[in-house]
Design a protein around this motif. Sequence first.
Motif, PDB file in Angstrom:
ATOM      1  N   LEU A  37      51.037  68.038   3.948  1.00  0.00           N
ATOM      2  CA  LEU A  37      51.357  67.996   2.343  1.00  0.00           C
ATOM      3  C   LEU A  37      53.130  67.442   2.548  1.00  0.00           C
ATOM      4  CD1 LEU A  37      50.437  71.205   0.691  1.00  0.00           C
ATOM      5  CD2 LEU A  37      49.778  68.970   0.454  1.00  0.00           C
ATOM      6  N   ASP A  41      54.388  65.214  -0.609  1.00  0.00           N
ATOM      7  CA  ASP A  41      55.784  65.758  -1.156  1.00  0.00           C
ATOM      8  C   ASP A  41      56.778  64.635  -1.161  1.00  0.00           C
ATOM      9  OD1 ASP A  41      54.628  68.369  -1.288  1.00  0.00           O
ATOM     10  OD2 ASP A  41      55.524  69.196   0.274  1.00  0.00           O
ATOM     11  N   LYS A  45      58.392  62.873  -4.673  1.00  0.00           N
ATOM     12  CA  LYS A  45      59.965  62.813  -4.833  1.00  0.00           C
ATOM     13  C   LYS A  45      60.380  61.541  -5.486  1.00  0.00           C
ATOM     14  CE  LYS A  45      61.225  66.127  -1.457  1.00  0.00           C
ATOM     15  NZ  LYS A  45      61.999  66.411  -0.144  1.00  0.00           N
ATOM     16  N   GLU A  64      45.481  71.647  -2.582  1.00  0.00           N
ATOM     17  CA  GLU A  64      46.389  71.057  -3.780  1.00  0.00           C
ATOM     18  C   GLU A  64      45.568  69.646  -4.061  1.00  0.00           C
ATOM     19  OE1 GLU A  64      50.220  70.153  -4.957  1.00  0.00           O
ATOM     20  OE2 GLU A  64      49.476  71.717  -3.788  1.00  0.00           O
TER      21      GLU A  64
END
Length: 164
Positions: A37, A41, A45, A64
């Motif tokens: 992840l 991630d 961002k 997820e």
Amino acid sequence: MTKILLLSDTHSHIDEAILKYARQADEIWHAGDIGTLAVTDALAKIKPVRAVFGNIDDHVIQKEFPENNRFFCEGVDVLITHIGGYPPKYNKRTRDIVKNNPPKLFICGHSHILKVMWDKKLGLLHMNPGACGKYGFHKVRTMLRFVIDGEDIKDLEIVELGNR
């Protein structure tokens, strides 16, 4: 108009070359084999991420992200899955989905082979961005960039990130 960065098969690898192109997109789509992840991630961002899990992805990633992700981007019906085959050789799991209700854009990863082709019979565009990670048999790391403008898919560009 939505600028898309399409990538797959990162296998836990993320670097500045990938992130540079991510910053230029409006959305980032990942066609599976994320690895960790930390990859999604880092991308999230920067810009919104749509993704699916792949065959190497563990239960954490599977919680997820879905196996299939079907959505509309502007006026384009999109289906992303990791292992889906290609025209006319769709795999057993996706064959009925694609044939009974074809999306306009069908995206897969898995093969590490960059491929873009029309399925004239079903009226869909198939894309596989290859692999942008450093694990696998591919020699050159690749991604795809394109634009969705209403119902049009245009300005397709291959991004080569160099040798793995």
